[in-house]
Design an enzyme around this catalytic site. Structure first.
Site, PDB file in Angstrom:
ATOM      1  N   PHE A 157      34.850  35.582  52.009  1.00 54.90           N
ATOM      2  CA  PHE A 157      34.222  36.246  53.159  1.00 54.90           C
ATOM      3  C   PHE A 157      35.134  36.198  54.381  1.00 54.90           C
ATOM      4  O   PHE A 157      34.745  35.795  55.469  1.00 54.90           O
ATOM      5  CB  PHE A 157      32.859  35.593  53.436  1.00 54.90           C
ATOM      6  CG  PHE A 157      31.856  36.542  54.033  1.00 54.90           C
ATOM      7  CD1 PHE A 157      31.521  37.729  53.403  1.00 54.90           C
ATOM      8  CD2 PHE A 157      31.235  36.235  55.234  1.00 54.90           C
ATOM      9  CE1 PHE A 157      30.591  38.597  53.957  1.00 54.90           C
ATOM     10  CE2 PHE A 157      30.304  37.094  55.802  1.00 54.90           C
ATOM     11  CZ  PHE A 157      29.984  38.281  55.157  1.00 54.90           C
ATOM     12  N   GLY A 158      36.361  36.675  54.181  1.00 51.71           N
ATOM     13  CA  GLY A 158      37.297  36.817  55.303  1.00 51.71           C
ATOM     14  C   GLY A 158      37.081  38.169  55.960  1.00 51.71           C
ATOM     15  O   GLY A 158      36.010  38.777  55.844  1.00 51.71           O
ATOM     16  N   ARG A 159      38.135  38.666  56.619  1.00 48.42           N
ATOM     17  CA  ARG A 159      38.006  39.923  57.371  1.00 48.42           C
ATOM     18  C   ARG A 159      37.513  41.083  56.517  1.00 48.42           C
ATOM     19  O   ARG A 159      36.587  41.807  56.899  1.00 48.42           O
ATOM     20  CB  ARG A 159      39.375  40.305  57.976  1.00 48.42           C
ATOM     21  CG  ARG A 159      39.782  39.476  59.162  1.00 48.42           C
ATOM     22  CD  ARG A 159      41.208  39.821  59.552  1.00 48.42           C
ATOM     23  NE  ARG A 159      42.123  39.302  58.559  1.00 48.42           N
ATOM     24  CZ  ARG A 159      43.025  38.350  58.794  1.00 48.42           C
ATOM     25  NH1 ARG A 159      43.175  37.867  59.993  1.00 48.42           N
ATOM     26  NH2 ARG A 159      43.811  37.905  57.823  1.00 48.42           N
ATOM     27  N   ILE A 160      38.134  41.254  55.325  1.00 48.00           N
ATOM     28  CA  ILE A 160      37.777  42.422  54.503  1.00 48.00           C
ATOM     29  C   ILE A 160      36.397  42.227  53.872  1.00 48.00           C
ATOM     30  O   ILE A 160      35.574  43.152  53.855  1.00 48.00           O
ATOM     31  CB  ILE A 160      38.874  42.711  53.448  1.00 48.00           C
ATOM     32  CG1 ILE A 160      40.208  43.020  54.157  1.00 48.00           C
ATOM     33  CG2 ILE A 160      38.468  43.877  52.544  1.00 48.00           C
ATOM     34  CD1 ILE A 160      41.420  43.139  53.240  1.00 48.00           C
ATOM     35  N   ARG A 241      43.462  40.932  44.485  1.00 52.13           N
ATOM     36  CA  ARG A 241      44.671  40.842  43.675  1.00 52.13           C
ATOM     37  C   ARG A 241      44.248  40.774  42.209  1.00 52.13           C
ATOM     38  O   ARG A 241      43.279  40.090  41.859  1.00 52.13           O
ATOM     39  CB  ARG A 241      45.488  39.590  44.034  1.00 52.13           C
ATOM     40  CG  ARG A 241      46.270  39.705  45.331  1.00 52.13           C
ATOM     41  CD  ARG A 241      47.396  40.744  45.250  1.00 52.13           C
ATOM     42  NE  ARG A 241      48.185  40.834  46.470  1.00 52.13           N
ATOM     43  CZ  ARG A 241      47.982  41.720  47.444  1.00 52.13           C
ATOM     44  NH1 ARG A 241      46.998  42.603  47.352  1.00 52.13           N
ATOM     45  NH2 ARG A 241      48.778  41.748  48.502  1.00 52.13           N
ATOM     46  N   GLU A 270      50.232  44.212  37.240  1.00 42.78           N
ATOM     47  CA  GLU A 270      50.580  45.466  37.900  1.00 42.78           C
ATOM     48  C   GLU A 270      52.073  45.758  37.789  1.00 42.78           C
ATOM     49  O   GLU A 270      52.861  44.826  37.959  1.00 42.78           O
ATOM     50  CB  GLU A 270      50.197  45.315  39.378  1.00 42.78           C
ATOM     51  CG  GLU A 270      49.417  46.471  39.907  1.00 42.78           C
ATOM     52  CD  GLU A 270      48.853  46.160  41.276  1.00 42.78           C
ATOM     53  OE1 GLU A 270      47.815  45.477  41.348  1.00 42.78           O
ATOM     54  OE2 GLU A 270      49.462  46.594  42.255  1.00 42.78           O
ATOM     55  N   HIS A 288      46.186  50.720  43.135  1.00 48.69           N
ATOM     56  CA  HIS A 288      46.393  49.881  44.327  1.00 48.69           C
ATOM     57  C   HIS A 288      46.483  50.726  45.609  1.00 48.69           C
ATOM     58  O   HIS A 288      47.501  50.718  46.307  1.00 48.69           O
ATOM     59  CB  HIS A 288      47.641  49.003  44.162  1.00 48.69           C
ATOM     60  CG  HIS A 288      47.578  47.743  44.971  1.00 48.69           C
ATOM     61  ND1 HIS A 288      48.122  46.539  44.571  1.00 48.69           N
ATOM     62  CD2 HIS A 288      47.027  47.492  46.192  1.00 48.69           C
ATOM     63  CE1 HIS A 288      47.912  45.618  45.493  1.00 48.69           C
ATOM     64  NE2 HIS A 288      47.248  46.179  46.499  1.00 48.69           N
ATOM     65  N   GLY A 290      44.229  50.483  48.149  1.00 48.18           N
ATOM     66  CA  GLY A 290      43.340  49.870  49.151  1.00 48.18           C
ATOM     67  C   GLY A 290      43.622  50.282  50.587  1.00 48.18           C
ATOM     68  O   GLY A 290      42.715  50.661  51.322  1.00 48.18           O
TER      69      GLY A 290
HETATM   70  C1  DGY Z   1      47.799  44.304  51.023  1.00 49.32           C
HETATM   71  O1  DGY Z   1      48.131  44.663  52.153  1.00 49.32           O
HETATM   72  O2  DGY Z   1      47.850  43.128  50.657  1.00 49.32           O
HETATM   73  C2  DGY Z   1      47.313  45.354  50.097  1.00 49.32           C
HETATM   74  O3  DGY Z   1      47.059  44.874  48.836  1.00 49.32           O
HETATM   75  C3  DGY Z   1      48.281  46.512  50.056  1.00 49.32           C
HETATM   76  O4  DGY Z   1      47.999  47.298  51.114  1.00 49.32           O
END
Ligand code: DGY
Length: 328
Positions: A157-160, A241, A270, A288, A290
């Site tokens: 539960f960090g920023r993202i 990840r 990956e 990937h 994101g």
């Molecule tokens: C990150 O920034 O760690 C993402 O996985 C790639 O944008």
């Protein structure tokens, strides 16, 4: 005015940050669609003052030694820095930085897009329609799972993770989370989230979204046992990840119906993807992406450049990961 730095950028980045970098530095951008082979990387880092690296390059003692003692900063063009050995950087007197905050909302949007696509069978529906097979609307056709008013469990539960919770709140979802630390009451109130133990999260959640860092402790945090605990109607989303999830176990859980679907932005090895996942209709897989928007990639590039400029000016880089290496 500080001396010009010799900077290697290991993959092409956005024009605007690159132009800013060129104003004050001699810049080499490595143009290679598939990244720099390690042997070549060890050659081309030699003599640089700064490196702008990607998550695909391993930054360790070998690389730092190959660069030489003049290297001041490694500015990783990603928020995740599992590719950077901070201990080795500090030992070499090299500052390491990442690109947090500027990609939080974009990455949360991607996680939510995967969640929606997996729940509502969007990828499968698209493939079906493009296949040209005959169809007509039907009450039992391609039924998915509701998202609104369901329970989402956020792992990390960090920023993202918090940004995903805000989106979930807008969908009327019940939000629970696990994290090593208990978040302040204000954060819980604002995001509408409540901390629970991992087992409870797995058993109660209709959606599980992973937002942890990759560390030795989180490698294969999700495997056979965790999928067995989840509901057979549950959807797993991973935009953190790849190695946090045991991909072979996930392919099995999806194939056997142990869980309903998965939305994946990242993969264990990956850029390879477990072949089992590629044949499953209930796996939504993207490469990937994101943080892959124009605005966010501009912002990530600019932050990496700000970090390099700070190093040149002898001021603390804004997103320094190893303060011990900052000489002041
Ligand atoms: C990150 O920034 O760690 C993402 O996985 C790639 O944008």
């Amino acid at each position: 005015m500080s001396e010009r730095y010799d900077v290697l950028v290991t993959r092409p980045i956005m024009d605007e940050p690159l132009a800013r970098l060129r104003e004050r530095c001699d810049v080499t951008v490595h143009e290679n669609e598939f990244g720099i082979p390690r042997d070549e990387l060890l050659q081309v880092v030699r003599g640089r003052h700064a490196l702008i690296t990607m998550l695909t390059e391993k930054v360790d003692a070998e690389l730092l030694a190959a660069a030489g003692p003049q290297l001041r900063i490694v500015a990783n063009h990603a928020v995740g820095f599992d590719n950077v050995n901070l201990h080795d950087c500090t030992a070499a007197g090299v500052m390491a930085t990442n690109t947090p905050d500027v990609l939080t909302d974009t990455t949360a949007d991607t996680a939510f897009a995967l969640l929606m696509a997996a729940a509502r069978r969007i990828g499968e529906g698209e493939r079906f329609l493009r296949s040209g097979r005959a169809w007509i609307w039907g009450p039992l056709m391609m039924l998915g799972r509701d998202v609104h008013h369901k329970t989402i469990g956020i792992v990390g539960f960090g920023r993202i993770g918090q940004a995903v919770a805000r989106r979930a709140k807008g969908f009327g979802m019940d939000v629970i989370y696990t994290d090593a630390i208990q978040l302040p009451a204000e954060v819980e109130a604002e995001t509408g989230a409540r901390r629970v133990e991992m087992d409870e999260l797995l058993e109660r959640s209709d959606f599980v979204s992973i937002h942890t860092n990759l560390t030795p402790e989180t490698r294969h945090l999700f495997g056979k046992e965790q999928f067995a605990r989840m509901k057979d109607t549950a959807v797993l989303v991973n935009s953190s990840r790849g190695p946090v999830v045991d991909e072979a176990a996930l392919a099995e859980a999806l194939a056997s119906g142990e869980i309903f679907a998965a939305g994946l932005d990242v993969f264990e090895n990956e850029p390879e993807v477990h072949p089992g996942l590629l044949t499953l209709e209930n796996a939504v897989v993207i490469p990937h992406l994101g943080s892959a928007t124009v605005d966010t990639r501009d912002a990530m590039g600019n932050l990496a450049v700000d970090n390099v400029f700070a190093a040149m000016d002898g001021v603390r880089p804004p997103t320094l990961l190893n303060p011990e290496a900052f000489a002041g």
